[in-house]
Enzyme design. Structure first.
Site, PDB file in Angstrom:
ATOM      1  N   GLN B 225       0.994  -1.072   0.227  1.00 13.89           N
ATOM      2  CA  GLN B 225      -0.199   0.240   0.126  1.00 13.89           C
ATOM      3  C   GLN B 225       1.223   1.025   0.065  1.00 13.89           C
ATOM      4  OE1 GLN B 225      -2.670  -2.179   3.200  1.00 13.89           O
ATOM      5  NE2 GLN B 225      -3.087   0.034   2.844  1.00 13.89           N
ATOM      6  N   ARG B 375      -7.696  -1.469   8.669  1.00 11.73           N
ATOM      7  CA  ARG B 375      -8.913   0.101   8.560  1.00 11.73           C
ATOM      8  C   ARG B 375      -9.183   0.612   9.293  1.00 11.73           C
ATOM      9  NH1 ARG B 375     -13.974  -2.004   4.215  1.00 11.73           N
ATOM     10  NH2 ARG B 375     -14.169   0.667   3.916  1.00 11.73           N
ATOM     11  N   CYS B 376      -8.818   0.900  10.950  1.00 14.20           N
ATOM     12  CA  CYS B 376      -9.182   2.219  11.863  1.00 14.20           C
ATOM     13  C   CYS B 376      -8.042   3.462  11.918  1.00 14.20           C
ATOM     14  CB  CYS B 376      -8.644   1.004  13.053  1.00 14.20           C
ATOM     15  SG  CYS B 376      -7.065   0.094  13.346  1.00 14.20           S
ATOM     16  N   GLU B 745     -12.758   4.167   6.447  1.00 15.52           N
ATOM     17  CA  GLU B 745     -12.552   3.499   7.416  1.00 15.52           C
ATOM     18  C   GLU B 745     -13.698   3.622   8.236  1.00 15.52           C
ATOM     19  OE1 GLU B 745      -8.109   2.345   8.425  1.00 15.52           O
ATOM     20  OE2 GLU B 745      -8.833   4.795   8.538  1.00 15.52           O
TER      21      GLU B 745
END
Lengths: 290, 791, 157
Positions: B225, B375-376, B745
């Site tokens: 990423q 995803r936080c 997110e």
């Protein structure tokens, strides 16, 4: 995720398949649906030296009533059972069961016979066949023999099939009037094995249980026939009190273990709850109310 | 305003248009190019031998049987890498991690040796044939026990280290907070454990490393990423073996889901690079799912003792959290370097606290490294889950409706920009608006009536709220860096003579739709149809430097860079237009795609005409061409928010929790593509549902993973997932060039608390105050059984 | 160990190979035939990313050997588009944003294709049940359901 090497045959006839089994003995494994065998091979937990693929043998895929039985051939897929109008209307217990095995993709390949022959205590059909009082036909070099399902399972992943025999047919007694059945399964998510599941097949005479078959899935090292719970139903009124009592006894007959699907206490309670719910559903179906 | 009304036509496709995705063309045809699709001549395959033990000395590695297999070329061990000082590598948090061990392993599933072979199948055979002798060592899996005096010290590689404590971090005013608690009318306290989970994107991690011996260039196709950060790390770490940054090319092709799990440098990548450097052949390494679930991409694992203090009338006053963070055997978390606990201190949430203090202590344990920002944002799911659970506990303890308590304590719209007790400046918010809309959509008052009726009959039904404030877009260079690299991001925009454009960014989409949304930002600013703006990311040879895509930072940071670059382009185009129209710049007005003379709209030049002129008829003294670069240093983070309401019914016989309805109201400011935003929310909600009811990674006392395959790691199917209902409010970010905040997110952050709150709400009257996630049927049944209400 | 010569009809074209018995069908497609549209997402037959049609039935190609496909027909994602025209399933996924990262998409579309063939007007429940063997991490399934509903409205080819 790569299996060990093996030799492969795809016989075109049953006798060819059987002689391959004779030839290779314990080194050989039958491949039908492959949805239990191939995952094990990919994890290298199974490494047969010779795989005998029977998918090319004609005449092994059928669902039909014949001579007082519903007969199911060795290559009948779960999806075939799930889609069968005959099974849905006359053998709802079987339709329920086929519909909750794995997921739709697995069901397109997996066979009912394979589910029984593989004898994973977590598999669903064994309890259902126990509830039906079914039998299986084994074909070997000496011909065919019929084995009562209550004699078939002998241990974890073990049956009374000889190494040179193939399970070629399943026979479920045709239901008499007043019959109904249901399979209820609690799973953590779709595609999982059961935390616990209960198969029930009953026959009512008016409002009395004439006969009952109860099978328990994945609450013991082998599928369990809840014989005492069955006995507690026969001849009794089909009312709440009887149902609750039979369910209580079925839970006692379970031998669950603690694992990732739940504690033994939880599973035992599930057996009690699911037996009662399955009985109520089976009764409603027997009376044509469902 | 509930959503962004487009200012451009559908043909231009600027902000607010639900433009269909440009990247779909290849994915629909099975022509995506993922790392495992890369096939090069002479390519070799790497497969990894892994430790069955959680903590053990390696006494012998016998590679002879493996080497005897035709097609097995080499077995790489820690001893070999040690010769090149590559057996250890730095982590993103400046700790160290083994690439391959020399002395001992510290988690089950750890890489022990790697087999290099001519085919994938032979490499697998080779792995089976490597024989390793281990001497088991005492295992530490409980982080509390790990921090006790006398515990086995795990990091014996760190000279002078005598314990398993990694760091202590705190924020807020301890003295004032303690005093507030001492004087408070009401205090509530709860231990909350948020278990370890795994990202489990459908594509696992992997790479193809190709070192060209002739020109010394290393090209690595990698599931990453953050390709630029990887390139720089490789240059710094392996410079001594001849890798030089201008000769390293990281290509992040199509990625099958990242979610934070593809940010770290995994040992497999480094071993593959080393193998390619040694052989000169391309080397492919793709992990199996079981390897992924047992060794990579772990998140959460926070043990929190949470306390709130306030008044009997429902006024919240103070917050105090103490956390033990289980990091596994090394701190390989992906957090900004100054914030080892990430942005956990957003935990005052949507509420106006007067005092707050928190402290976090991190521990080493015999587990794989954890702390992925899954995803936080960075630890925001943990923060939101805790504050939203505590707010519900406080409300129920004093007998106040949880919605009323929230509204009473929300930061009010006129308090923005709002400085929290932990030092964050929230840019904008309208918390009451979002909650009101959610309550209206779900029919809150009717549901409470229904619940009261059902309770009388012994039926269990619950309503749970989560009113979260997210914090994304890391981040301003003053405070945010990863390994020292500041967290700006970038856009390089070039307009061609025929008025089409190419825009390259320093981020990397893994499904978020940047090829479409970034084009829409450029379309908004320049009026060039989004269809005509090619967007590229992920090749470090061509893309401008960026820190990548995670923590919902793409729209807030790189999207801003895109807008700023486009504005620079527009400024130059204005000069060209003025020249072509023979007027001064001040005489020109702009509408999307066109400059026109004020008062004489027929005297105009399109952006396309300006672009053509930039190459054929530019004013003397001006450079030809029409392009701009922007490195955007965000002045602040952005604060998306929302209110989620979940309704559950509980089966008293099986303990199963059924989600009857779930309404998600999100506010991410101005929206680029509503269709894509909704897709992000649906997916995020599902990734919030998963840990709430299904997913967890546990270890037994020997450090054996419990359920390390997809048979037991319960990723929800279409049947477990409800039909999510979504709605929006729109409170733009005042500091962001296009007023957008980012949304990737939010749903994963906000959803678990809504579900947990709903379940506890269903059980509160039985005396149950809290249930840790995942709230599984056996867990629920045990509570019901204990209270005597199980069927 | 004996290699086997196989001929598999893939998307209407006979394709030949000489393969080890243990070669998984998904690897035959991806590596031997270089058709990388079918993806691998797991190793326990749990995710469905590898779904193809074998003699018209949707199966997990990671849980079948290439030799089992000898003399049979396989349809993959590459076979959905016909003469430059996208299948209604592909159209549906595009129009309804039924994909994000695209990794589960080929398998998901093959399952959907087979689903609509056997059940031309499925309910939402039928759809969710029909795709319950295909995992998606990105979309939360809502738009996948809509994509299949979109396709069901269009005529089959």
């Amino acid at each position: 995720m790569i299996p060990a090497s093996f030799e492969y045959s795809s016989p075109k006839t049953l006798s060819e398949a059987i002689s391959l089994l004779q030839q290779h003995g314990a080194d050989a494994k039958i491949l039908s649906g492959g949805q239990s065998l191939i995952p094990l091979m990919k994890l290298r937990m199974a490494a047969p030296k010779h795989v005998v693929d029977i998918n090319g043998i004609a005449g092994l895929s059928y669902i039909k009533e014949d001579g007082g039985f519903l007969t199911i051939g060795a290559l009948t897929r779960e999806a075939d059972v799930d889609a069968s109008e005959l099974v849905r209307t006359r053998y709802p217990l079987l339709a329920d069961t086929a519909g909750v095995i794995g997921d739709p993709l697995v069901r397109n390949q997996a066979t009912v016979a394979g589910n029984l022959a593989h004898a994973d205590p977590a598999n669903d059909h064994p309890a259902t066949m126990l509830a039906f009082g079914a039998s299986v036909v084994a074909t070997g070099p000496k011909g065919t023999r019929t084995i009562a399902i209550s004699d078939f399972f002998t241990g974890i992943f073990t049956t009374t099939l000889e190494p040179d025999e193939i399970l070629t047919e399943i026979r479920i007694p045709m239901p008499q009037a007043g019959s109904g059945g249901a399979y209820l399964k609690v799973e953590r998510k779709v595609g999982d094995f059961a935390a616990a599941a209960v198969a029930v097949q009953i026959r009512l005479d008016g409002d009395t249980f004439k006969d009952a078959g109860i099978g328990l899935t994945n609450v013991g090292p082998m599928p369990i026939k809840a014989a005492r719970a069955e006995a507690a139903l026969r001849g009794k009124a089909a009312n709440n009190g009887t149902i609750v009592e039979a369910a209580r006894i079925a839970a006692e007959e379970a031998e669950p273990a603690d694992d990732l699907r739940g504690s033994a206490d939880y599973k035992r309670s599930l057996v009690r709850v699911l037996t009662a719910r399955a009985l109520r559903l089976a009764i409603a179906r027997a009376k044509g109310e469902h | 305003m509930s959503s962004t009304t487009p200012r451009t036509s559908p043909e231009i496709g600027g902000m607010g248009h639900s433009m269909k995705r440009k990247e779909d063309a290849r994915f629909l045809r099975g022509q995506g190019k993922y790392v495992d699709d890369v096939k090069l001549p002479g390519m070799l395959y790497l497969d990894i031998v892994r430790s069955p033990y959680a903590h053990a000395k390696i006494t012998k590695i016998d590679t002879s049987n493996a080497m005897a297999i035709p097609g097995v070329l080499a077995v790489v061990t820690g001893e070999l890498l040690k010769q090149y000082n590559l057996h250890w590598m730095p982590t993103l948090m400046s700790d160290t991690q083994m690439v391959l061990p020399v002395e001992k392993v510290m988690h089950q599933g750890q890489e022990v040796a790697a087999v290099l072979a001519t085919s994938r199948y032979i490499a697998a055979d080779g792995v089976q044939a490597v024989e390793v002798d281990y001497e088991p060592l005492p295992v530490v899996v409980d982080p509390f026990k790990a921090l006790e005096p006398g515990a086995t010290v795990l990091r014996t590689d760190k000279e002078g280290k005598t314990d398993n404590h990694i760091w202590h971090w705190e924020a807020g005013d301890k003295a004032a907070t303690d005093q507030a608690f001492a004087q408070a009318e009401v205090t509530v306290k709860q231990d909350i454990y948020i278990p370890r989970i795994n990202v489990a994107s459908i594509e696992t991690c992997g790479c193809v490393a190709h070192f060209n011996k002739t020109d010394g260039k290393l090209t690595v196709w990698m599931t990453t990423q953050a390709p630029h950060a990887i390139r720089t790390v490789f240059a710094l770490v392996a410079g001594h073996v001849g890798l030089s940054e201008e000769k390293i090319r990281i290509i992040s092709p199509d990625i099958g889901g990242g979610f934070g799990g593809k940010v770290p440098v995994y040992p497999g990548y480094v071993i593959a690079v080393a193998a390619s450097v040694l052989t000169g052949a391309p080397v492919k390494w793709i992990e199996d799912r079981i390897e992924n679930l047992q060794a990579a991409s772990f998140a959460r694992d926070y043990h929190i003792t949470a306390e709130l203090a306030g008044k009997k009338d429902g006024t919240l006053q103070a917050l105090r959290f103490k956390t033990i963070a289980d990091h596994g055997y090394t701190d390989a978390a992906a957090n900004p370097s100054k914030f080892p606990a990430g942005l956990f201190h957003i935990a005052t949430g949507s509420y106006d606290f007067q005092h707050a203090f928190m402290e976090v202590d991190a521990a080493y344990t015999n587990k794989p490294p954890g702390g992925i920002a899954y995803r936080c944002s960075f630890r925001v799911t943990e923060a939101v889950h805790t504050i939203e659970r505590m707010v519900d506990i406080f409300a129920n303890d004093i007998g106040m409706d949880p919605a009323d308590l929230r509204k009473k304590n929300f930061i009010k719209p006129d308090q923005f920009p709002y400085k929290s007790q932990f030092g964050f400046e929230y840019d904008s918010g309208n918390y009451i608006g979002a909650l009101d809309l959610a309550m209206k959509r779900i029919g809150y008052d009717e549901l409470r009536k229904e619940q009261a009726e059902k309770r009388k009959k012994g039926e269990l039904m619950g309503i749970g709220i989560s009113s979260f404030t997210e914090i994304v877009g890391a981040g301003p260079s003053k405070h945010y860096d990863i390994l020292g690299i500041k967290m700006f991001d970038s856009c390089e925009l070039r307009i061609h003579p025929t008025g089409k454009a190419i825009a390259r960014f320093g981020t990397k989409s893994q499904g978020q739709g940047h090829e479409t949304t970034y084009a829409q930002i450029i379309a908004e600013e320049l009026g060039i149809p989004a269809e005509h703006v090619a967007v590229e990311e992920g090749d470090t040879d061509t893309a401008p430097y960026g820190l990548g895509t995670y923590a919902s930072r793409s729209t807030p940071v790189a999207g801003a860079a895109g807008a700023m670059a486009a504005r620079k382009v527009r400024d130059k185009a204005r000069k060209i237009a003025a020249y072509l129209l023979e007027v001064s710049e001040e005489d020109l007005d702009w509408e999307p795609g066109k400059f026109f003379v004020k008062g004489s709209p027929s005297k105009s030049k399109t952006i396309q005409e300006c672009a053509f002129a930039a190459y054929t008829n530019h004013p003397q003294g001006m450079e030809a061409g029409l392009e701009a670069v922007n490195y955007y240093d965000p002045p602040n983070l952005t604060y998306p928010f929302g209110s989620y309401i979940c309704v559950v019914d509980i089966d008293k016989g099986t303990g199963q929790v059924k989600i009857r309805r779930f309404v998600a109201v999100d506010d991410c400011g101005n929206i680029i593509n509503p269709m894509i935003v909704d897709g992000q929310i649906h997916g995020g909600l599902t990734m919030g549902l998963a840990p709430a009811l299904y997913e967890e990674i546990n270890y037994d006392a020997d450090g054996n993973i419990q359920g390390g395959s997809l048979m037991d790691y319960l990723v929800p199917t279409s049947m477990e997932t409800p039909s999510w209902e979504t709605d929006k409010t729109c409170t733009p970010s005042p500091h962001h060039p296009i007023g957008a905040k980012g949304v990737g997110e939010s749903a994963t952050v906000g959803a678990p608390a809504a579900i947990a709150n709903a379940v506890v709400d269903a059980l509160w009257h039985l005396g149950i105050r809290h249930v840790d996630i995942p709230i599984t049927p056996p867990k629920v049944w045990a509570l019901l059984n204990e209270k005597g209400v199980a069927e | 160990m004996t290699m086997h010569k196989i001929t598999v009809n893939v998307n209407g074209t006979p394709r030949e190979g000489e393969v080890e018995p243990r070669l998984l069908l998904v690897h035959f497609l991806r590596e031997d035939l270089s058709m990388t549209g079918t993806h691998i997402g797991c190793d326990t037959t749990s995710c469905g990313a590898c779904t193809v049609l074998l003699n018209g039935k949707a199966i997990k190609s990671c849980t079948a050997f290439a030799v089992q496909a000898d003399g049979r027909e396989v349809m993959t994602v590459e076979g959905l588009e016909k003469d430059g025209k996208l299948d209604r399933i592909q159209e549906g996924f595009h129009q309804e944003h039924g994909l994000q990262c695209g990794f589960c998409t080929p398998g998901m579309m093959m399952t959907s294709y087979a689903l609509l063939k056997s059940n031309p007007s499925p309910s939402e429940h039928d759809i969710r049940w029909g795709i319950s063997g295909n995992l998606c991490r990105c979309t939360g399934y809502v738009n996948i359901v809509k994509a299949i509903q979109y396709a069901a409205q269009k005529p089959a080819e």
